[in-house]
Write a protein that holds these residues in place. Structure first.
Motif, PDB file in Angstrom:
ATOM      1  N   SER A  80      -7.583  -7.922  -5.867  1.00 20.94           N
ATOM      2  CA  SER A  80      -6.557  -7.371  -6.761  1.00 20.94           C
ATOM      3  C   SER A  80      -6.036  -6.038  -6.211  1.00 20.94           C
ATOM      4  O   SER A  80      -4.838  -5.757  -6.287  1.00 20.94           O
ATOM      5  N   CYS A  81      -6.928  -5.221  -5.656  1.00 18.76           N
ATOM      6  CA  CYS A  81      -6.509  -3.956  -5.024  1.00 18.76           C
ATOM      7  C   CYS A  81      -5.536  -4.223  -3.878  1.00 18.76           C
ATOM      8  O   CYS A  81      -4.581  -3.479  -3.678  1.00 18.76           O
ATOM      9  N   LEU A  82      -5.807  -5.287  -3.122  1.00 18.65           N
ATOM     10  CA  LEU A  82      -4.950  -5.658  -1.983  1.00 18.65           C
ATOM     11  C   LEU A  82      -3.521  -5.978  -2.416  1.00 18.65           C
ATOM     12  O   LEU A  82      -2.600  -5.911  -1.611  1.00 18.65           O
ATOM     13  N   MET A  83      -3.378  -6.385  -3.690  1.00 20.57           N
ATOM     14  CA  MET A  83      -2.038  -6.742  -4.176  1.00 20.57           C
ATOM     15  C   MET A  83      -1.358  -5.595  -4.910  1.00 20.57           C
ATOM     16  O   MET A  83      -0.234  -5.741  -5.380  1.00 20.57           O
ATOM     17  N   GLU A  84      -2.020  -4.457  -5.020  1.00 17.67           N
ATOM     18  CA  GLU A  84      -1.420  -3.306  -5.699  1.00 17.67           C
ATOM     19  C   GLU A  84      -0.269  -2.731  -4.859  1.00 17.67           C
ATOM     20  O   GLU A  84      -0.311  -2.803  -3.634  1.00 17.67           O
ATOM     21  N   PRO A  85       0.731  -2.133  -5.530  1.00  8.84           N
ATOM     22  CA  PRO A  85       1.843  -1.535  -4.782  1.00  8.84           C
ATOM     23  C   PRO A  85       1.358  -0.462  -3.793  1.00  8.84           C
ATOM     24  O   PRO A  85       1.782  -0.434  -2.647  1.00  8.84           O
ATOM     25  N   ASP A  86       0.430   0.380  -4.228  1.00 10.55           N
ATOM     26  CA  ASP A  86      -0.072   1.426  -3.331  1.00 10.55           C
ATOM     27  C   ASP A  86      -1.454   1.033  -2.797  1.00 10.55           C
ATOM     28  O   ASP A  86      -2.483   1.568  -3.214  1.00 10.55           O
ATOM     29  N   VAL A  87      -1.473   0.107  -1.832  1.00 15.11           N
ATOM     30  CA  VAL A  87      -2.752  -0.388  -1.285  1.00 15.11           C
ATOM     31  C   VAL A  87      -3.509   0.727  -0.577  1.00 15.11           C
ATOM     32  O   VAL A  87      -4.739   0.782  -0.640  1.00 15.11           O
ATOM     33  N   LYS A  88      -2.764   1.562   0.113  1.00 11.56           N
ATOM     34  CA  LYS A  88      -3.355   2.665   0.887  1.00 11.56           C
ATOM     35  C   LYS A  88      -4.380   3.443   0.047  1.00 11.56           C
ATOM     36  O   LYS A  88      -5.478   3.743   0.505  1.00 11.56           O
ATOM     37  N   MET A  89      -3.979   3.745  -1.190  1.00  7.74           N
ATOM     38  CA  MET A  89      -4.842   4.503  -2.094  1.00  7.74           C
ATOM     39  C   MET A  89      -6.123   3.728  -2.448  1.00  7.74           C
ATOM     40  O   MET A  89      -7.116   4.315  -2.879  1.00  7.74           O
ATOM     41  N   MET A  90      -6.086   2.398  -2.277  1.00  6.72           N
ATOM     42  CA  MET A  90      -7.208   1.551  -2.688  1.00  6.72           C
ATOM     43  C   MET A  90      -8.126   1.185  -1.523  1.00  6.72           C
ATOM     44  O   MET A  90      -9.081   0.422  -1.706  1.00  6.72           O
ATOM     45  N   ALA A  91      -7.861   1.719  -0.326  1.00  4.66           N
ATOM     46  CA  ALA A  91      -8.592   1.257   0.860  1.00  4.66           C
ATOM     47  C   ALA A  91     -10.108   1.423   0.729  1.00  4.66           C
ATOM     48  O   ALA A  91     -10.873   0.496   1.014  1.00  4.66           O
TER      49      ALA A  91
END
Lengths: 111, 111, 111, 111
Positions: free
Chosen positions: D26-37
């Protein structure tokens, strides 16, 4: 490749997982399986933690050292049990476990 | 060693798992992660099935061929996605996937 | 949650993995381990593919159906072997395997 | 069933693995993936150690406590990172991680 520093430890983990899985199934075919029960149980645990440690290091995980420390302990348990049995699969597995325990201990001790 | 016949396929699976895990985490650090999302997702699947295939073959499992067939398909999906990206980790991963797909297809086709 | 559609199949896979791991180690402690050797070997394979299938579905992986198809086949092999043995751990494992095989077959057949 | 004592910890590990795998993708599909790395990287580690801990406990492994201790630490790292993000998949994953960390810590402390 960020995981290159880990390469010899990853290789030791993969080699140990193969040796443990092979030893587990070879023990199951021995005439006296009963005597091999603890060896089989430890082989299965050890194969699984070695595969997880190899994966964590390949991802340069921030938990690599923690995982390698647990892996080293399980490898040592398994290697000591395997070393008690004279069959070739156990002797080879004992060697793979001890080599992996050493590599993982070094990794766990890294700054 | 009963798993010796499988050794080159086991080695290809382990090498592919390492390459996929490394590629997944390297993609996560790319400036344009969004573009790498499918690559990351396929890398994770591929690393896990490769580790399972290596374990099954190391145990000379009666399901080895079945597992290798599924592994070959997932390696092909992952390799094709990786091949689209010019980064070294993707190109190396594409090669590891294709080599593993070939080895696993051969294994799956064995009598 | 994208994986909600998969929830009952994920649950069946996790329950089957627990039952197989428990059955493997319980078989190892039986007086006649020799008779349980194939059951133990299949239990280990089945536990590992069930965990992989649960992980793939939790990630809504595009390979979920492919993985579930392989999982269903291995569950069936394992369930049939377990069903031959009268011990409670084998009978419970046979049930968990058959339920998981059914859930995975349904998942694999989805459009 | 020898693993019954472990049942609530096994359940927490399986639930945490599902939540982590779901959160990663789900994080991978977020608009700001960078923040979720970092969240994605920790999710993958955490899902894998939770599955290994569940397997070890299901086998009543003599390494269960050692594995649960490592699992608790990784769950805590992952739960703390997830808790920083307001998305539902992160908040649910944080809860699953903290519950699993508690269960695993209890298991690790058992005599």
């Amino acid at each position: 490749m960020p995981h290159q520093n880990y390469q010899s430890c990853i290789d030791a983990c993969n080699a140990c997982a193969v040796a443990c899985n092979h030893c587990a199934i070879s023990c199951l075919m021995e005439p006296d399986v009963k005597m091999m029960a603890r060896c089989i149980a430890l082989d299965i645990d050890c194969a699984e933690i070695c595969q997880f440690a190899a994966a964590a290091m390949s991802r340069a995980s921030e938990s690599s050292r923690l995982v390698c420390q647990a892996c080293a302990e399980i490898c040592r348990l398994c290697g000591e049990e395997c070393a008690k049995h004279r069959m070739e699969h156990c002797q080879q597995c004992a060697q793979a476990c001890m080599r992996c325990a050493d590599e993982c201990s070094k990794m766990a001790a890294m700054a």
